[in-house]
Scaffold this motif. Structure first.
Motif, PDB file in Angstrom:
ATOM      1  N   THR A 347      67.936  55.719  83.907  1.00 34.91           N
ATOM      2  CA  THR A 347      69.363  56.016  83.786  1.00 34.91           C
ATOM      3  C   THR A 347      69.739  57.199  84.665  1.00 34.91           C
ATOM      4  O   THR A 347      68.890  58.004  85.066  1.00 34.91           O
ATOM      5  CB  THR A 347      69.698  56.348  82.317  1.00 34.91           C
ATOM      6  OG1 THR A 347      68.849  57.419  81.875  1.00 34.91           O
ATOM      7  CG2 THR A 347      69.478  55.137  81.436  1.00 34.91           C
ATOM      8  N   GLU A 585      60.376  51.927  73.234  1.00 35.20           N
ATOM      9  CA  GLU A 585      61.211  53.090  73.007  1.00 35.20           C
ATOM     10  C   GLU A 585      61.675  53.640  74.345  1.00 35.20           C
ATOM     11  O   GLU A 585      60.913  53.673  75.313  1.00 35.20           O
ATOM     12  CB  GLU A 585      60.451  54.171  72.232  1.00 35.20           C
ATOM     13  CG  GLU A 585      60.152  53.784  70.801  1.00 35.20           C
ATOM     14  CD  GLU A 585      59.766  54.979  69.952  1.00 35.20           C
ATOM     15  OE1 GLU A 585      59.810  56.118  70.475  1.00 35.20           O
ATOM     16  OE2 GLU A 585      59.442  54.779  68.773  1.00 35.20           O
ATOM     17  N   ARG A 586      62.908  54.079  74.367  1.00 32.63           N
ATOM     18  CA  ARG A 586      63.481  54.573  75.616  1.00 32.63           C
ATOM     19  C   ARG A 586      63.204  56.060  75.766  1.00 32.63           C
ATOM     20  O   ARG A 586      63.462  56.850  74.851  1.00 32.63           O
ATOM     21  CB  ARG A 586      64.990  54.324  75.639  1.00 32.63           C
ATOM     22  CG  ARG A 586      65.586  54.407  77.030  1.00 32.63           C
ATOM     23  CD  ARG A 586      66.978  53.816  77.073  1.00 32.63           C
ATOM     24  NE  ARG A 586      67.372  53.487  78.421  1.00 32.63           N
ATOM     25  CZ  ARG A 586      68.487  52.847  78.732  1.00 32.63           C
ATOM     26  NH1 ARG A 586      69.291  52.432  77.762  1.00 32.63           N
ATOM     27  NH2 ARG A 586      68.779  52.590  79.994  1.00 32.63           N
ATOM     28  N   GLU A 587      62.658  56.413  76.919  1.00 31.89           N
ATOM     29  CA  GLU A 587      62.313  57.805  77.158  1.00 31.89           C
ATOM     30  C   GLU A 587      63.583  58.628  77.370  1.00 31.89           C
ATOM     31  O   GLU A 587      64.505  58.210  78.078  1.00 31.89           O
ATOM     32  CB  GLU A 587      61.423  57.918  78.393  1.00 31.89           C
ATOM     33  CG  GLU A 587      60.113  57.171  78.287  1.00 31.89           C
ATOM     34  CD  GLU A 587      59.256  57.703  77.162  1.00 31.89           C
ATOM     35  OE1 GLU A 587      59.182  58.932  77.002  1.00 31.89           O
ATOM     36  OE2 GLU A 587      58.673  56.899  76.429  1.00 31.89           O
ATOM     37  N   THR A 588      63.626  59.793  76.764  1.00 32.79           N
ATOM     38  CA  THR A 588      64.813  60.640  76.868  1.00 32.79           C
ATOM     39  C   THR A 588      64.958  61.247  78.254  1.00 32.79           C
ATOM     40  O   THR A 588      66.074  61.515  78.709  1.00 32.79           O
ATOM     41  CB  THR A 588      64.731  61.765  75.814  1.00 32.79           C
ATOM     42  OG1 THR A 588      63.503  62.475  75.988  1.00 32.79           O
ATOM     43  CG2 THR A 588      64.786  61.193  74.410  1.00 32.79           C
ATOM     44  N   ALA A 589      63.835  61.461  78.944  1.00 38.51           N
ATOM     45  CA  ALA A 589      63.898  62.164  80.229  1.00 38.51           C
ATOM     46  C   ALA A 589      64.490  61.303  81.338  1.00 38.51           C
ATOM     47  O   ALA A 589      65.282  61.782  82.151  1.00 38.51           O
ATOM     48  CB  ALA A 589      62.507  62.650  80.628  1.00 38.51           C
ATOM     49  N   GLY A 591      65.101  57.520  80.821  1.00 34.83           N
ATOM     50  CA  GLY A 591      65.660  56.247  80.384  1.00 34.83           C
ATOM     51  C   GLY A 591      64.747  55.058  80.567  1.00 34.83           C
ATOM     52  O   GLY A 591      65.185  53.911  80.450  1.00 34.83           O
ATOM     53  N   TYR A 593      61.846  52.446  79.470  1.00 36.74           N
ATOM     54  CA  TYR A 593      61.316  51.908  78.217  1.00 36.74           C
ATOM     55  C   TYR A 593      59.790  51.889  78.255  1.00 36.74           C
ATOM     56  O   TYR A 593      59.194  51.498  79.257  1.00 36.74           O
ATOM     57  CB  TYR A 593      61.832  50.488  77.978  1.00 36.74           C
ATOM     58  CG  TYR A 593      63.284  50.429  77.578  1.00 36.74           C
ATOM     59  CD1 TYR A 593      63.667  50.525  76.244  1.00 36.74           C
ATOM     60  CD2 TYR A 593      64.281  50.283  78.547  1.00 36.74           C
ATOM     61  CE1 TYR A 593      65.011  50.462  75.882  1.00 36.74           C
ATOM     62  CE2 TYR A 593      65.627  50.227  78.195  1.00 36.74           C
ATOM     63  CZ  TYR A 593      65.979  50.319  76.857  1.00 36.74           C
ATOM     64  OH  TYR A 593      67.301  50.262  76.490  1.00 36.74           O
ATOM     65  N   ASN A 611      54.575  59.394  79.009  1.00 36.90           N
ATOM     66  CA  ASN A 611      55.749  59.048  78.214  1.00 36.90           C
ATOM     67  C   ASN A 611      55.769  59.927  76.977  1.00 36.90           C
ATOM     68  O   ASN A 611      54.802  60.597  76.656  1.00 36.90           O
ATOM     69  CB  ASN A 611      55.716  57.569  77.832  1.00 36.90           C
ATOM     70  CG  ASN A 611      54.526  57.234  76.962  1.00 36.90           C
ATOM     71  OD1 ASN A 611      54.472  57.609  75.794  1.00 36.90           O
ATOM     72  ND2 ASN A 611      53.555  56.525  77.519  1.00 36.90           N
ATOM     73  N   ASN A 612      56.892  59.918  76.275  1.00 39.78           N
ATOM     74  CA  ASN A 612      56.979  60.692  75.040  1.00 39.78           C
ATOM     75  C   ASN A 612      57.100  59.793  73.814  1.00 39.78           C
ATOM     76  O   ASN A 612      57.479  60.236  72.736  1.00 39.78           O
ATOM     77  CB  ASN A 612      58.147  61.690  75.083  1.00 39.78           C
ATOM     78  CG  ASN A 612      59.498  60.998  75.242  1.00 39.78           C
ATOM     79  OD1 ASN A 612      59.610  59.783  75.103  1.00 39.78           O
ATOM     80  ND2 ASN A 612      60.521  61.781  75.541  1.00 39.78           N
ATOM     81  N   SER A 613      56.789  58.511  73.978  1.00 38.33           N
ATOM     82  CA  SER A 613      56.907  57.571  72.860  1.00 38.33           C
ATOM     83  C   SER A 613      55.575  57.429  72.124  1.00 38.33           C
ATOM     84  O   SER A 613      55.197  56.350  71.713  1.00 38.33           O
ATOM     85  CB  SER A 613      57.366  56.200  73.361  1.00 38.33           C
ATOM     86  OG  SER A 613      56.414  55.635  74.230  1.00 38.33           O
TER      87      SER A 613
END
Length: 847
Positions: A347, A585-589, A591, A593, A611-613
């Motif tokens: 994103t 899960e979508r990564e906040t940093a 976007g 998945y 990733n942070n998921s």
């Protein structure tokens, strides 16, 4: 007379019934013969000792006391041990002397007085020359203030037979019995032997002379140059012939090609030959012994060519190849379209570098699926000046990724990717030094640090840049984290001290198939989940260095008859426990998945992860145990599987498949890292040619486009897209023998048999407009390959590294106590071939 016959018959029936009852009570299974020799298995000489005393069978720790008797620590009187008889100081002294003359028994009075269990604990503590300071007594109901007693209970050196909830009775004031003393001597390791000295550390003295000034001069003239182009100023075509030959054949190594080559058909050949002996007609033995390579053997005998794996894996001039640059898994039967290098778009204009090639040593300028020589891995389409042509491939190599002790990116899987003109490549060392890679700060200093840390023999840090981060996370794949390993921490060893260079590969300009022992191809194995080249070279095993009598504790030395060293010394499991592709899960940093990861390493440094998921499941896990024969590789290609599993070769193949069963005298219990994965699978009825069996609703991994998944989180569309790419991008065409060829190249790129069975209809349809799959949870695939769903699958990855210090190795009570691994994993012990009742016989104390 009839009454006597009836009475005799009654007695016989009674005796048989009692015998069967005893067998059932002890939980022994009726094992078939040794699959290697066909001979019956003698448990008393293989794993266990025959019970010597007639009055110890009722002891819950009968095996421990019996061990002390077998080792002549205690003597019998008319076949009896008298386990409940209080022991005297003099008897205890004699037992210790028989156990070993290494025991200092001067502290024990030489008299006929008896003593308490608390005093026994004190004796053991003093004999081991240790302290009871800090011993935990909270869980001892009848603690009488004796810290040595609390210490002995905590260590498991006193048998505990009564428990109330989580608390135990230690009976400190009760007189110590002969059984108590025998138990203490065995579990405390007082049956001693003279141990051999430990092997010395091997210093890496191969540090290269300082290259900093040379690099600074070179990079001014080569601002986009690769690491290999810098190294080739000395090691190139104009160097000595031997030096150049050792460099140019690097293109055949698995670190470059993402493939392993095998010589003479590998052990898969031998197993296939054995399977062929079961068929009609039987295959001649000299077909295995006298052929130079698998290709010729298969070509000369149609019967051999029928066996699965031969046509599908044979590459001209005949060597097998195994690899995964276009797969999610390296096993030949698995599929998954995966980019070699690329970027995933998230994103707000953000994107992320992606692809397996970030860790492998190529930059992607020449290496990659688009290049026909790289694609078939044979470099047989080169004409003219071969050395000049190969030079272009060698220049595409990042030498620093292996040879720098301090690489400028902290993990190989995080090397950054750029895309120019539609082509994805890794930023070169010249580009990084000149600040073109936006992901690296303080770039010039980091590059110069890497240049100054070059070793001729790679260090453990050099290897760990990639091997610490398999499957996109720290220690994920096999629980390997080099700074935890007792051999690699503090540079006691380098990886190449065990995985030396010199394994077999093909060679440039070689038309004979004889190949070369390649300096840059490192030996591996033997492993059940990797194909090991059959070239006579293997990575070092524990006993190659730890020779002679390894432990002073005789009990541990005896355990190695059926328990591999790693089982006790790799006591903790780190890494990925479960990866769920059905729950992106979508990564906040950025976007992107990602599948949800559940991990066992509580390392909160976010820079270690891609990733942070991820979700933590504790600081470490417990390795899964399984029997394994050291040099056995698997015809079915599923690696080691528990007994009774769908892929259990003993279940599928009968006696010949029971190489990893306990009745195989050459098999030992080893630790494995269990990776669970939930992934889209196809289910269907399939016929396995190698074993002549049908399978109903057999699961196969579906190809899916990871880029589409990462950018959309839509797994269904990603599966369609993956099959579409398999159809259009690689342009497969099937011949009459169910083998896939690509374009005009008569070289198979995928396993033809599997691809034809699973994807033939899909590939012949426009699957983008005619979906045929349902990803609902109720899809079981009863119609062959028409439906699919999520399937939770697991693989057992052999653990060879992260060997912990001796004080973290498993002890007796870690396995054999009421809270030990035998009790906690009774079902797993069933998978090892033990019944539940037999497993309970291995629990010696309620501690």
């Amino acid at each position: 007379m009839k009454k006597k016959q009836k009475l005799s018959l009654f007695i016989i029936v009674l005796l048989v019934t009692l015998a069967l009852t005893a067998v059932t009570a002890f939980g022994y299974r009726k094992f078939a013969g040794d699959p290697m020799t066909g001979q019956p298995v003698n448990c008393s000489t293989t794993c266990h000792y025959t019970i010597k005393a007639s009055d110890i069978n009722k002891l819950p720790y009968v095996k421990v006391v019996n061990y002390a008797i077998v080792k002549n620590v205690f003597t019998l009187s008319k076949g009896k041990f008298y386990p409940s008889k209080p022991i005297t100081n003099a008897e205890f002294r004699q037992a210790l002397q028989r156990a070993s003359n290494l025991n200092d028994i001067s502290l024990i009075p030489n008299d006929n007085k008896t003593f308490t269990r608390a005093q026994l604990a004190y004796y053991i503590m003093r004999l081991l020359n240790t302290s009871s300071t800090g011993a935990n007594w909270i869980n001892i109901i009848d603690f009488n203030g004796s810290e040595p007693l609390a210490w002995a209970v905590e260590k498991g050196y006193l048998p505990i037979t009564k428990k109330a909830g989580t608390k135990v009775y230690a009976y400190p004031n009760a007189l110590a019995t002969r059984a108590d003393a025998a138990y203490a001597i065995v579990t405390a390791g007082l049956i001693r032997q003279t141990a051999a000295s430990k092997p010395s550390a091997i210093a890496n003295t191969s540090k290269h002379s300082d290259l900093t000034s040379s690099f600074l001069t070179w990079v001014q003239n080569n601002p986009t140059g690769t690491a290999a182009e810098f190294c080739l100023t000395c090691h190139g075509k104009n160097a000595t012939v031997d030096k150049w030959n050792s460099i140019k054949n690097i293109v055949y190594t698995n670190h470059y090609l993402n493939r392993t080559f095998t010589k003479n058909g590998d052990t898969v050949f031998w197993m296939a030959y054995q399977f062929g002996q079961r068929g009609n007609p039987k295959l001649p033995y000299d077909l295995y012994m006298n052929q130079d390579n698998l290709h010729n053997a298969a070509k000369q005998n149609s019967g051999l060519a029928r066996i699965e794996g031969f046509r599908e894996l044979g590459f001209a001039p005949g060597q097998l190849q195994f690899g995964m640059y276009n797969r999610l898994c390296g096993a030949p039967e698995t599929f998954g379209f995966q980019s070699f290098l690329g970027r995933w778009n998230g994103t707000d204009g953000k994107s992320r570098a992606a692809g397996c090639g970030r860790c492998h040593i190529g930059y992607g300028k020449k290496s990659g699926p688009a290049d026909p020589n790289y694609n078939n891995g044979l470099f047989n389409q080169i004409s003219g000046d071969v050395d000049a042509a190969i030079l272009d491939y060698v220049k595409d190599i990042d030498c620093l990724l292996c040879h720098a002790d301090q690489y400028y990116v902290n993990k190989g899987a995080a090397r950054n990717v750029k895309i120019e003109g539609g082509k994805a490549t890794i930023y070169t060392v010249g580009e990084v030094y000149n600040g073109q890679d936006p992901s690296i700060t303080d770039y010039q200093q980091k590059v110069l640090t890497a240049i100054a840390s070059v070793y001729k023999k790679p260090t453990a840090n050099g290897c760990a840049v990639c091997h610490d981060f398999p499957a996109d996370g720290p220690a994920y794949k096999r629980g390997f984290w080099h700074s935890l390993d007792v051999h690699l921490k503090d540079d006691k060893l380098s990886c190449v001290d065990c995985h030396s260079g010199g394994a077999w590969t093909p060679a440039i300009s070689d038309t004979t198939g004889q190949g070369v022992y390649n300096k840059h191809q490192f030996v591996i194995g033997p492993m059940p989940d990797l194909y090991t080249p059959n070239d006579g070279n293997r990575a070092k095993q524990c006993t190659d260095c730890h020779t002679g009598t390894v432990h002073a504790n005789a009990v541990i030395n005896d355990h190695t008859r059926r328990i591999d060293c790693r089982t006790c010394h790799i006591s903790k499991d780190y890494g990925l426990d479960y990866r769920d592709f059905s729950n992106p899960e979508r990564e906040t940093a950025d976007g992107i998945y990602e599948p949800k990861d559940y991990v066992f390493n509580n390392w909160t440094d976010q820079s270690l992860y891609n990733n942070n998921s991820h979700e933590y499941k504790g600081s470490f896990g417990t390795p899964t145990l399984n029997f394994k024969q050291q040099d056995y590789e698997h015809m079915m290609r599923f690696g080691v599987r528990p007994i009774g599993d769908i892929f259990d070769e003993g279940k599928l193949l009968g006696d010949m498949g029971k190489m990893n069963y306990p009745q195989n005298l050459y098999a030992k219990i080893q630790p494995f890292h269990r990776v669970n994965i939930k992934i889209p699978m196809a289910f269907g009825n399939v016929y396995f040619k190698a074993i002549g069996k049908d399978f109903v609703n057999f699961p196969f991994m579906l190809p899916f486009d990871k880029k589409n998944y990462a950018e959309t989180g839509d797994i269904i569309q990603s599966v369609y897209q993956g099959i579409y790419k398999l159809k259009t991008l690689f342009m497969p065409a099937f011949d009459m023998n169910n083998q896939i060829y690509f374009g005009d190249q008569k070289v198979p790129k995928f396993d033809g048999y599997t691809a034809q069975m699973i994807y033939s209809k899909m590939l012949n349809e426009n699957i983008m407009t005619n979906p045929r799959m349902s990803m609902t949870s109720t899809s079981k695939g009863f119609t062959p390959f028409n439906m699919s769903g999520y399937y939770q699958f697991f693989g057992l990855m052999q653990m060879d590294h992260t060997v912990l210090p001796a004080d973290e190795a498993l002890t007796c009570i870690d396995c054999h106590s009421d809270t030990g691994r035998v009790v906690m994993t009774t079902d797993s012990w069933k998978n090892l071939g033990y019944s539940a009742k037999r497993s309970k016989l291995l629990v010696f104390t309620k501690k």
